[in-house]
Scaffold this motif. Structure first.
Motif, PDB file in Angstrom:
ATOM      1  N   TYR A 130       0.828  -1.202   0.000  1.00  0.00           N
ATOM      2  CA  TYR A 130       0.000   0.000   0.000  1.00  0.00           C
ATOM      3  C   TYR A 130       0.862   1.253   0.000  1.00  0.00           C
ATOM      4  O   TYR A 130       1.950   1.278   0.528  1.00  0.00           O
ATOM      5  CB  TYR A 130      -0.934   0.000   1.215  1.00  0.00           C
ATOM      6  N   GLY A 131       0.352   2.296  -0.621  1.00  0.00           N
ATOM      7  CA  GLY A 131       1.060   3.561  -0.666  1.00  0.00           C
ATOM      8  C   GLY A 131       1.663   3.870  -2.016  1.00  0.00           C
ATOM      9  O   GLY A 131       2.532   4.719  -2.116  1.00  0.00           O
ATOM     10  N   GLY A 132       1.238   3.201  -3.053  1.00  0.00           N
ATOM     11  CA  GLY A 132       1.735   3.549  -4.366  1.00  0.00           C
ATOM     12  C   GLY A 132       2.338   2.405  -5.160  1.00  0.00           C
ATOM     13  O   GLY A 132       2.666   2.574  -6.322  1.00  0.00           O
ATOM     14  N   ASP A 133       2.529   1.254  -4.557  1.00  0.00           N
ATOM     15  CA  ASP A 133       3.024   0.109  -5.327  1.00  0.00           C
ATOM     16  C   ASP A 133       1.923  -0.378  -6.261  1.00  0.00           C
ATOM     17  O   ASP A 133       0.738  -0.239  -5.970  1.00  0.00           O
ATOM     18  CB  ASP A 133       3.451  -1.024  -4.405  1.00  0.00           C
ATOM     19  N   PRO A 134       2.282  -0.998  -7.377  1.00  0.00           N
ATOM     20  CA  PRO A 134       1.249  -1.461  -8.307  1.00  0.00           C
ATOM     21  C   PRO A 134       0.472  -2.680  -7.815  1.00  0.00           C
ATOM     22  O   PRO A 134      -0.586  -2.977  -8.340  1.00  0.00           O
ATOM     23  CB  PRO A 134       2.034  -1.790  -9.580  1.00  0.00           C
ATOM     24  N   ASN A 135       0.965  -3.387  -6.816  1.00  0.00           N
ATOM     25  CA  ASN A 135       0.271  -4.576  -6.298  1.00  0.00           C
ATOM     26  C   ASN A 135       0.022  -4.399  -4.807  1.00  0.00           C
ATOM     27  O   ASN A 135       0.961  -4.255  -4.033  1.00  0.00           O
ATOM     28  CB  ASN A 135       1.101  -5.837  -6.523  1.00  0.00           C
ATOM     29  N   ASP A 136      -1.256  -4.442  -4.401  1.00  0.00           N
ATOM     30  CA  ASP A 136      -1.645  -4.349  -2.991  1.00  0.00           C
ATOM     31  C   ASP A 136      -2.321  -5.656  -2.606  1.00  0.00           C
ATOM     32  O   ASP A 136      -3.205  -6.134  -3.327  1.00  0.00           O
ATOM     33  CB  ASP A 136      -2.636  -3.214  -2.754  1.00  0.00           C
ATOM     34  N   VAL A 137      -1.943  -6.230  -1.476  1.00  0.00           N
ATOM     35  CA  VAL A 137      -2.504  -7.508  -1.039  1.00  0.00           C
ATOM     36  C   VAL A 137      -2.843  -7.435   0.450  1.00  0.00           C
ATOM     37  O   VAL A 137      -2.049  -6.939   1.244  1.00  0.00           O
ATOM     38  CB  VAL A 137      -1.527  -8.675  -1.290  1.00  0.00           C
ATOM     39  N   THR A 138      -4.025  -7.937   0.814  1.00  0.00           N
ATOM     40  CA  THR A 138      -4.437  -8.079   2.206  1.00  0.00           C
ATOM     41  C   THR A 138      -4.979  -9.483   2.399  1.00  0.00           C
ATOM     42  O   THR A 138      -5.772  -9.959   1.587  1.00  0.00           O
ATOM     43  CB  THR A 138      -5.517  -7.058   2.579  1.00  0.00           C
ATOM     44  N   ARG A 139      -4.552 -10.132   3.467  1.00  0.00           N
ATOM     45  CA  ARG A 139      -5.046 -11.467   3.816  1.00  0.00           C
ATOM     46  C   ARG A 139      -5.605 -11.427   5.226  1.00  0.00           C
ATOM     47  O   ARG A 139      -4.975 -10.881   6.133  1.00  0.00           O
ATOM     48  CB  ARG A 139      -3.925 -12.493   3.738  1.00  0.00           C
ATOM     49  N   LEU A 140      -6.773 -12.039   5.417  1.00  0.00           N
ATOM     50  CA  LEU A 140      -7.406 -12.103   6.722  1.00  0.00           C
ATOM     51  C   LEU A 140      -7.792 -13.544   7.007  1.00  0.00           C
ATOM     52  O   LEU A 140      -8.385 -14.208   6.156  1.00  0.00           O
ATOM     53  CB  LEU A 140      -8.656 -11.215   6.763  1.00  0.00           C
ATOM     54  N   ARG A 141      -7.437 -14.011   8.193  1.00  0.00           N
ATOM     55  CA  ARG A 141      -7.816 -15.361   8.622  1.00  0.00           C
ATOM     56  C   ARG A 141      -8.356 -15.264  10.047  1.00  0.00           C
ATOM     57  O   ARG A 141      -7.681 -14.769  10.941  1.00  0.00           O
ATOM     58  CB  ARG A 141      -6.607 -16.285   8.568  1.00  0.00           C
ATOM     59  N   VAL A 142      -9.588 -15.712  10.248  1.00  0.00           N
ATOM     60  CA  VAL A 142     -10.240 -15.695  11.562  1.00  0.00           C
ATOM     61  C   VAL A 142     -10.773 -17.091  11.818  1.00  0.00           C
ATOM     62  O   VAL A 142     -11.409 -17.683  10.944  1.00  0.00           O
ATOM     63  CB  VAL A 142     -11.404 -14.675  11.611  1.00  0.00           C
ATOM     64  N   ASP A 143     -10.531 -17.626  13.016  1.00  0.00           N
ATOM     65  CA  ASP A 143     -11.069 -18.951  13.321  1.00  0.00           C
ATOM     66  C   ASP A 143     -11.481 -19.048  14.778  1.00  0.00           C
ATOM     67  O   ASP A 143     -10.978 -18.335  15.637  1.00  0.00           O
ATOM     68  CB  ASP A 143     -10.083 -20.062  12.951  1.00  0.00           C
ATOM     69  N   LYS A 144     -12.423 -19.911  15.009  1.00  0.00           N
ATOM     70  CA  LYS A 144     -12.902 -20.265  16.344  1.00  0.00           C
ATOM     71  C   LYS A 144     -12.782 -21.768  16.447  1.00  0.00           C
ATOM     72  O   LYS A 144     -13.277 -22.502  15.587  1.00  0.00           O
ATOM     73  CB  LYS A 144     -14.356 -19.826  16.513  1.00  0.00           C
ATOM     74  N   ASN A 145     -12.129 -22.235  17.487  1.00  0.00           N
ATOM     75  CA  ASN A 145     -11.825 -23.653  17.640  1.00  0.00           C
ATOM     76  C   ASN A 145     -13.075 -24.516  17.485  1.00  0.00           C
ATOM     77  O   ASN A 145     -14.024 -24.381  18.227  1.00  0.00           O
ATOM     78  CB  ASN A 145     -11.173 -23.873  19.008  1.00  0.00           C
ATOM     79  N   LYS A 146     -13.085 -25.399  16.496  1.00  0.00           N
ATOM     80  CA  LYS A 146     -14.144 -26.370  16.203  1.00  0.00           C
ATOM     81  C   LYS A 146     -15.462 -25.732  15.764  1.00  0.00           C
ATOM     82  O   LYS A 146     -16.477 -26.415  15.682  1.00  0.00           O
ATOM     83  CB  LYS A 146     -14.397 -27.294  17.397  1.00  0.00           C
ATOM     84  N   TRP A 147     -15.479 -24.415  15.447  1.00  0.00           N
ATOM     85  CA  TRP A 147     -16.711 -23.775  14.992  1.00  0.00           C
ATOM     86  C   TRP A 147     -16.592 -23.284  13.553  1.00  0.00           C
ATOM     87  O   TRP A 147     -17.438 -23.591  12.725  1.00  0.00           O
ATOM     88  CB  TRP A 147     -17.085 -22.615  15.912  1.00  0.00           C
ATOM     89  N   TYR A 148     -15.599 -22.470  13.255  1.00  0.00           N
ATOM     90  CA  TYR A 148     -15.459 -21.951  11.898  1.00  0.00           C
ATOM     91  C   TYR A 148     -14.005 -21.603  11.624  1.00  0.00           C
ATOM     92  O   TYR A 148     -13.198 -21.441  12.526  1.00  0.00           O
ATOM     93  CB  TYR A 148     -16.365 -20.736  11.665  1.00  0.00           C
ATOM     94  N   ASP A 149     -13.718 -21.487  10.334  1.00  0.00           N
ATOM     95  CA  ASP A 149     -12.406 -21.069   9.846  1.00  0.00           C
ATOM     96  C   ASP A 149     -12.662 -20.182   8.635  1.00  0.00           C
ATOM     97  O   ASP A 149     -13.005 -20.679   7.563  1.00  0.00           O
ATOM     98  CB  ASP A 149     -11.558 -22.286   9.483  1.00  0.00           C
TER      99      ASP A 149
END
Length: 122
Positions: A79-98
């Motif tokens: 971010y801030g002017g580069d031609p490639n911007d990437v964001t990754r998000l991972r949220v999990d709850k044990n034995k409920w969701y990923d």
């Protein structure tokens, strides 16, 4: 500072029963272009300016008994002017969701006239 103390500092701060280490890497890129700026932008497209090279945030429940989540991992770069911007998000709850989400933006500048190329067969 001892090695054990340095290790504890790198583990991040605790907030209740959550631990949240974070890493940020920012910088400034200087580029001096001599020649055709449109051609440079077509092939390289890295201008001068402030950049977010890398940022990572990890939030972990220490006892895996979080109300809404046990782990959150957020990372991004470009971010801030580069031609490639990437964001990754991972949220999990044990034995409920990923849950995993990715966002990517590629900014391409194209200054090449294909119709004016005499060598291109039609």
């Amino acid at each position: 500072m001892s090695g054990a103390e340095r290790f504890r500092r790198n583990q991040g701060d605790g907030f209740g029963k959550l631990q949240h280490p974070a890493v940020r890497e920012v910088g400034y890129r200087i580029s001096a272009i001599h020649g055709n700026l449109d051609t440079y932008d077509t092939f390289v497209n890295l201008g001068s300016g402030l950049r977010l090279f890398d940022a990572t945030l990890d939030v972990r429940s220490l006892d895996h008994k979080g109300l809404l989540f046990d782990n959150i991992h957020l990372s991004n770069f470009g971010y801030g002017g580069d031609p490639n911007d990437v964001t990754r998000l991972r949220v999990d709850k044990n034995k409920w969701y990923d849950f995993r989400a990715n966002f990517r933006r590629d900014k391409n500048f194209w200054d090449y006239n294909l119709l004016a190329n005499p060598l291109k067969p039609f």
